[in-house]
Scaffold this motif. Structure first.
Motif, short mmCIF file in Angstrom:
data_model
loop_
_atom_site.label_atom_id
_atom_site.label_comp_id
_atom_site.label_asym_id
_atom_site.label_seq_id
_atom_site.Cartn_x
_atom_site.Cartn_y
_atom_site.Cartn_z
N ASN A 284 0.83 -1.20 0.00
CA ASN A 284 0.00 0.00 0.00
C ASN A 284 0.87 1.25 0.00
O ASN A 284 0.58 2.22 -0.68
CB ASN A 284 -0.94 0.03 1.20
N ARG B 290 -8.31 9.22 -0.86
CA ARG B 290 -8.49 7.81 -1.21
C ARG B 290 -9.00 7.07 0.02
O ARG B 290 -8.39 7.14 1.09
CB ARG B 290 -7.15 7.19 -1.59
N TYR C 48 -9.52 3.48 1.70
CA TYR C 48 -9.12 2.09 1.62
C TYR C 48 -10.08 1.20 2.42
O TYR C 48 -10.24 0.04 2.13
CB TYR C 48 -7.71 1.88 2.17
#
Length: 160
Positions: free
Chosen positions: A5, A32, A34
């Motif tokens: 990641n 973003r 996750y």
């Protein structure tokens, strides 16, 4: 956050920086997600000297580097803001020395200006604000560079 990641995030930030350069943008901000408690907030902006700065806010603490302060070239020991001919910025924003890219600059050192002539533009909140000459005179010094960020009250030009 796993190593893969982290590597993907670094590649993502590099791609954003490239996108910023290729499209001549000054700033991008992306979030973003996750998972429920895992996200990445990225803000990439281009500073006066065409450097790219990325600020990352992640669940884990991240050390942030302070942006380098840019000093105007050939600054004398005396404070230009105290000069009686100083024209200061009426707002926080970005300075533009011409009406559009490739156009001639509004002013040059040694140029005569009349009261009300546009000296430069300060962009604030997507609005182009023409900064007029407060009186007639000669441009003695230009204290800011095209594309520079300015604060309220910052000296822009010395007019004698």
């Amino acid at each position: 956050m796993t190593k893969s990641n982290h590597d993907a995030d670094v590649a993502f930030i590099q791609a954003l920086a490239e996108l910023l350069r290729e499209n001549d943008l000054t700033e991008l901000q992306v979030k973003r997600e996750y998972g429920e408690d895992d996200s990445l907030n990225v803000r990439v902006s281009r500073q006066m000297a065409q450097q790219v700065v990325a600020q990352v806010a992640a669940p884990a603490p991240v050390a942030a580097a302070a942006p380098a302060a840019a000093a105007p070239a050939s600054e004398p020991a005396a404070d230009p803001a105290s000069d009686p001919g100083a024209v200061t910025s009426p707002m926080v924003g970005t300075v533009y020395m011409q009406a559009e890219p490739g156009a001639p600059s509004f002013i040059k050192v040694g140029q005569q200006v009349s009261e009300g002539d546009t000296l430069l533009i300060v962009e604030a909140m997507k609005t182009m604000n023409h900064i007029p000459a407060p009186r007639a005179g000669t441009i003695k010094r230009i204290l800011v560079d095209d594309g520079a960020a300015v604060e309220f009250g910052a000296p822009l030009v010395i007019l004698e």
